[in-house]
Design an enzyme around this catalytic site. Structure first.
Site, PDB file in Angstrom:
ATOM      1  N   MET A  72      -8.915   8.378  -0.027  1.00 27.66           N
ATOM      2  CA  MET A  72      -9.736   8.788   1.125  1.00 27.66           C
ATOM      3  C   MET A  72     -10.249  10.205   0.917  1.00 27.66           C
ATOM      4  O   MET A  72      -9.512  11.065   0.439  1.00 27.66           O
ATOM      5  CB  MET A  72      -8.894   8.765   2.396  1.00 27.66           C
ATOM      6  CG  MET A  72      -8.236   7.429   2.662  1.00 27.66           C
ATOM      7  SD  MET A  72      -7.268   7.513   4.162  1.00 27.66           S
ATOM      8  CE  MET A  72      -6.515   5.890   4.151  1.00 27.66           C
ATOM      9  N   SER A  95       0.843  -1.206   0.000  1.00 22.05           N
ATOM     10  CA  SER A  95       0.000   0.000   0.000  1.00 22.05           C
ATOM     11  C   SER A  95       0.867   1.241   0.000  1.00 22.05           C
ATOM     12  O   SER A  95       1.635   1.474   0.944  1.00 22.05           O
ATOM     13  CB  SER A  95      -0.897   0.010   1.234  1.00 22.05           C
ATOM     14  OG  SER A  95      -1.425   1.308   1.409  1.00 22.05           O
ATOM     15  N   MET A 136     -12.084   4.730  -0.301  1.00 23.83           N
ATOM     16  CA  MET A 136     -12.719   4.994   0.997  1.00 23.83           C
ATOM     17  C   MET A 136     -13.373   6.358   0.873  1.00 23.83           C
ATOM     18  O   MET A 136     -12.922   7.350   1.461  1.00 23.83           O
ATOM     19  CB  MET A 136     -11.665   4.940   2.106  1.00 23.83           C
ATOM     20  CG  MET A 136     -11.210   3.525   2.411  1.00 23.83           C
ATOM     21  SD  MET A 136      -9.655   3.443   3.315  1.00 23.83           S
ATOM     22  CE  MET A 136      -8.522   3.487   1.937  1.00 23.83           C
ATOM     23  N   MET A 150     -11.542  -5.443   5.894  1.00 28.74           N
ATOM     24  CA  MET A 150     -10.694  -4.530   6.664  1.00 28.74           C
ATOM     25  C   MET A 150     -10.382  -5.159   8.017  1.00 28.74           C
ATOM     26  O   MET A 150     -11.293  -5.553   8.754  1.00 28.74           O
ATOM     27  CB  MET A 150     -11.399  -3.186   6.883  1.00 28.74           C
ATOM     28  CG  MET A 150     -11.595  -2.339   5.643  1.00 28.74           C
ATOM     29  SD  MET A 150     -10.090  -1.961   4.722  1.00 28.74           S
ATOM     30  CE  MET A 150      -9.081  -1.141   5.965  1.00 28.74           C
ATOM     31  N   GLY A 194      -2.703   4.075   8.035  1.00 25.09           N
ATOM     32  CA  GLY A 194      -1.768   2.956   8.083  1.00 25.09           C
ATOM     33  C   GLY A 194      -1.212   2.796   9.483  1.00 25.09           C
ATOM     34  O   GLY A 194      -1.410   3.650  10.350  1.00 25.09           O
ATOM     35  N   GLY A 210      -8.702   4.259   7.310  1.00 21.50           N
ATOM     36  CA  GLY A 210      -8.348   5.669   7.457  1.00 21.50           C
ATOM     37  C   GLY A 210      -6.863   5.923   7.641  1.00 21.50           C
ATOM     38  O   GLY A 210      -6.365   6.966   7.224  1.00 21.50           O
ATOM     39  N   GLY A 244       1.158  -2.079   4.207  1.00 21.02           N
ATOM     40  CA  GLY A 244       1.702  -0.730   4.031  1.00 21.02           C
ATOM     41  C   GLY A 244       2.966  -0.544   4.828  1.00 21.02           C
ATOM     42  O   GLY A 244       4.077  -0.642   4.307  1.00 21.02           O
ATOM     43  N   SER A 245       2.790  -0.319   6.134  1.00 21.05           N
ATOM     44  CA  SER A 245       3.960  -0.023   6.959  1.00 21.05           C
ATOM     45  C   SER A 245       4.931  -1.189   7.025  1.00 21.05           C
ATOM     46  O   SER A 245       6.147  -0.980   7.067  1.00 21.05           O
ATOM     47  CB  SER A 245       3.513   0.402   8.360  1.00 21.05           C
ATOM     48  OG  SER A 245       2.525  -0.464   8.860  1.00 21.05           O
ATOM     49  N   ASP A 292      -4.779   3.656  -1.828  1.00 17.23           N
ATOM     50  CA  ASP A 292      -5.819   4.011  -0.857  1.00 17.23           C
ATOM     51  C   ASP A 292      -6.310   5.433  -1.079  1.00 17.23           C
ATOM     52  O   ASP A 292      -5.585   6.396  -0.839  1.00 17.23           O
ATOM     53  CB  ASP A 292      -5.253   3.902   0.561  1.00 17.23           C
ATOM     54  CG  ASP A 292      -5.086   2.464   0.998  1.00 17.23           C
ATOM     55  OD1 ASP A 292      -6.076   1.715   0.973  1.00 17.23           O
ATOM     56  OD2 ASP A 292      -3.958   2.090   1.375  1.00 17.23           O
ATOM     57  N   HIS A 352      -8.432   1.150  -3.764  1.00 13.24           N
ATOM     58  CA  HIS A 352      -9.325   0.979  -2.613  1.00 13.24           C
ATOM     59  C   HIS A 352      -9.957   2.331  -2.302  1.00 13.24           C
ATOM     60  O   HIS A 352      -9.321   3.208  -1.711  1.00 13.24           O
ATOM     61  CB  HIS A 352      -8.500   0.446  -1.431  1.00 13.24           C
ATOM     62  CG  HIS A 352      -9.269   0.308  -0.156  1.00 13.24           C
ATOM     63  ND1 HIS A 352      -8.647   0.081   1.057  1.00 13.24           N
ATOM     64  CD2 HIS A 352     -10.604   0.330   0.115  1.00 13.24           C
ATOM     65  CE1 HIS A 352      -9.571  -0.002   2.007  1.00 13.24           C
ATOM     66  NE2 HIS A 352     -10.763   0.151   1.466  1.00 13.24           N
ATOM     67  N   ASP A 411      -6.758  -6.187   4.740  1.00 12.56           N
ATOM     68  CA  ASP A 411      -6.128  -4.873   4.710  1.00 12.56           C
ATOM     69  C   ASP A 411      -6.106  -4.284   6.110  1.00 12.56           C
ATOM     70  O   ASP A 411      -7.160  -3.972   6.677  1.00 12.56           O
ATOM     71  CB  ASP A 411      -6.926  -3.975   3.745  1.00 12.56           C
ATOM     72  CG  ASP A 411      -6.290  -2.620   3.532  1.00 12.56           C
ATOM     73  OD1 ASP A 411      -5.193  -2.379   4.057  1.00 12.56           O
ATOM     74  OD2 ASP A 411      -6.917  -1.806   2.823  1.00 12.56           O
ATOM     75  N   GLY A 412      -4.888  -4.133   6.641  1.00  8.00           N
ATOM     76  CA  GLY A 412      -4.718  -3.468   7.930  1.00  8.00           C
ATOM     77  C   GLY A 412      -3.939  -4.319   8.912  1.00  8.00           C
ATOM     78  O   GLY A 412      -4.391  -5.406   9.287  1.00  8.00           O
ATOM     79  N   GLY A 413      -2.751  -3.847   9.280  1.00  9.26           N
ATOM     80  CA  GLY A 413      -1.967  -4.543  10.296  1.00  9.26           C
ATOM     81  C   GLY A 413      -1.387  -5.875   9.852  1.00  9.26           C
ATOM     82  O   GLY A 413      -1.067  -6.719  10.686  1.00  9.26           O
ATOM     83  N   HIS A 469      -1.455  -1.368  -4.130  1.00 11.21           N
ATOM     84  CA  HIS A 469      -2.672  -0.999  -3.421  1.00 11.21           C
ATOM     85  C   HIS A 469      -2.690   0.525  -3.245  1.00 11.21           C
ATOM     86  O   HIS A 469      -1.772   1.115  -2.666  1.00 11.21           O
ATOM     87  CB  HIS A 469      -2.719  -1.710  -2.073  1.00 11.21           C
ATOM     88  CG  HIS A 469      -4.005  -1.565  -1.328  1.00 11.21           C
ATOM     89  ND1 HIS A 469      -5.116  -2.319  -1.619  1.00 11.21           N
ATOM     90  CD2 HIS A 469      -4.349  -0.749  -0.307  1.00 11.21           C
ATOM     91  CE1 HIS A 469      -6.105  -1.981  -0.801  1.00 11.21           C
ATOM     92  NE2 HIS A 469      -5.663  -1.031   0.016  1.00 11.21           N
TER      93      HIS A 469
HETATM   94  C1  DX5 Z   1      -6.141   1.860   5.774  1.00  8.60           C
HETATM   95  C2  DX5 Z   1      -5.748   1.446   4.391  1.00  8.60           C
HETATM   96  C3  DX5 Z   1      -4.671   0.446   4.343  1.00  8.60           C
HETATM   97  C4  DX5 Z   1      -3.352   0.881   4.947  1.00  8.60           C
HETATM   98  C5  DX5 Z   1      -2.751  -0.347   5.555  1.00  8.60           C
HETATM   99  O1  DX5 Z   1      -7.377   2.489   5.747  1.00  8.60           O
HETATM  100  O2  DX5 Z   1      -6.866   0.897   3.685  1.00  8.60           O
HETATM  101  O3  DX5 Z   1      -4.455  -0.040   3.015  1.00  8.60           O
HETATM  102  O4  DX5 Z   1      -2.455   1.432   4.025  1.00  8.60           O
HETATM  103  O5  DX5 Z   1      -1.609   0.013   6.254  1.00  8.60           O
HETATM  104  P1  DX5 Z   1      -0.877  -1.000   7.248  1.00  8.60           P
HETATM  105  O6  DX5 Z   1      -0.456  -2.190   6.438  1.00  8.60           O
HETATM  106  O7  DX5 Z   1       0.266  -0.197   7.766  1.00  8.60           O
HETATM  107  O8  DX5 Z   1      -1.871  -1.381   8.317  1.00  8.60           O
HETATM  108 ZN    ZN Z   2      -6.488  -0.117   1.728  1.00  9.21          ZN
END
Ligand code: DX5
Ligand code: ZN
Length: 217
Positions: free
Chosen positions: A36, A7, A67, A138, A145, A143, A198-199, A34, A65, A176-178, A32
């Site tokens: 928003m 991401s 949002m 999710m 990362g 919202g 992402g991170s 994102d 994605h 997606d997430g963590g 990916h």
């Molecule tokens: C959050 C995004 C994710 C985000 C994930 O709303 O949809 O795609 O980038 O980041 P990590 O992998 O750091 O949780």
């Molecule tokens: Zn995402």
């Protein structure tokens, strides 16, 4: 085969082209993206111009994605900007507009995904499963990362996997997430096939090694 979707929300936007080149050559499957709007989620990221700009640089599969509220208004423009797959949130539109969004993306020849916030039950997606290519679960509140993985989303992944199997569908489950090397075995076991990170990718200097660690964990 598990797909890894780095991401770019966690990339350094000052060197975005370099960061994308690294995850592309390093074995990333989907990019990916994102998007928003500050209304559907309490954050604003980037949108159509950035997607179109990076499209010129890479052949990677663009996994957008959305949002954003009332996504049916914008899905065609993201297809035109270079998306290969557009996911939007089931909570963000009225049912008739969800069907409109699906048809609009299909008419552009692109793949369709529908995303679920953590509090939305798996069953809400059941009517749409035969119409889509990917279900996005999710595993944090959308919202931002860098949040902590919600292990209580694992039963939702299992429920969706069971329903997709029961219907005999070829539908991916994206999480997606963590996601990192510790949580990836949990979501894979539950039935996820596309892992957004992402991170866990962009905070590491060796992006290829980070993605392989998540894929093989
Ligand atoms: C959050 C995004 C994710 C985000 C994930 O709303 O949809 O795609 O980038 O980041 P990590 O992998 O750091 O949780
Ligand atoms: Zn995402």
């Amino acid at each position: 085969m598990i797909k890894i979707a780095p991401s770019i929300l966690s990339a350094d936007f000052n060197t975005l082209g370099k960061d994308i080149a690294e995850v592309c050559s390093g074995g990333g499957d989907y990019l990916h993206i994102d998007v928003m709007d500050g209304i559907f989620v309490p954050n604003i990221s980037f949108g159509i111009p950035v997607t179109a700009s990076i499209r010129k640089q890479t052949e990677m599969f663009f996994d957008v994605h959305l949002m954003i509220t009332k996504p049916h208004r914008y899905v065609e423009r993201f297809c035109d900007a270079g998306a290969d797959l557009v996911s939007f949130h089931v909570e963000a539109d009225e049912p008739q507009d969800i069907f409109t969004a699906i048809e609009s993306i299909r008419a552009k020849g692109k793949k369709v995904g529908i995303a679920l916030k953590p509090k939305t039950p798996a069953e809400v997606l059941f009517p749409y499963l035969p119409l889509i290519d990917l279900a996005l679960v999710m595993t944090v509140e959308p919202g931002f990362g860098g949040q902590k993985f919600m292990a209580d989303m694992l039963p939702k992944i299992r429920t969706l996997r069971a329903e997709i199997s029961r219907l005999g569908l070829d539908c991916e489950i994206e999480v997606d997430g963590g996601i990192d090397r510790n949580t990836s075995p949990l979501v894979k076991e539950a039935g996820a096939t596309v892992l957004v990170a992402g991170s866990a990718v962009f905070r590491e200097s060796d992006r290829a090694a980070a993605m392989e660690a998540i894929r093989n964990a």
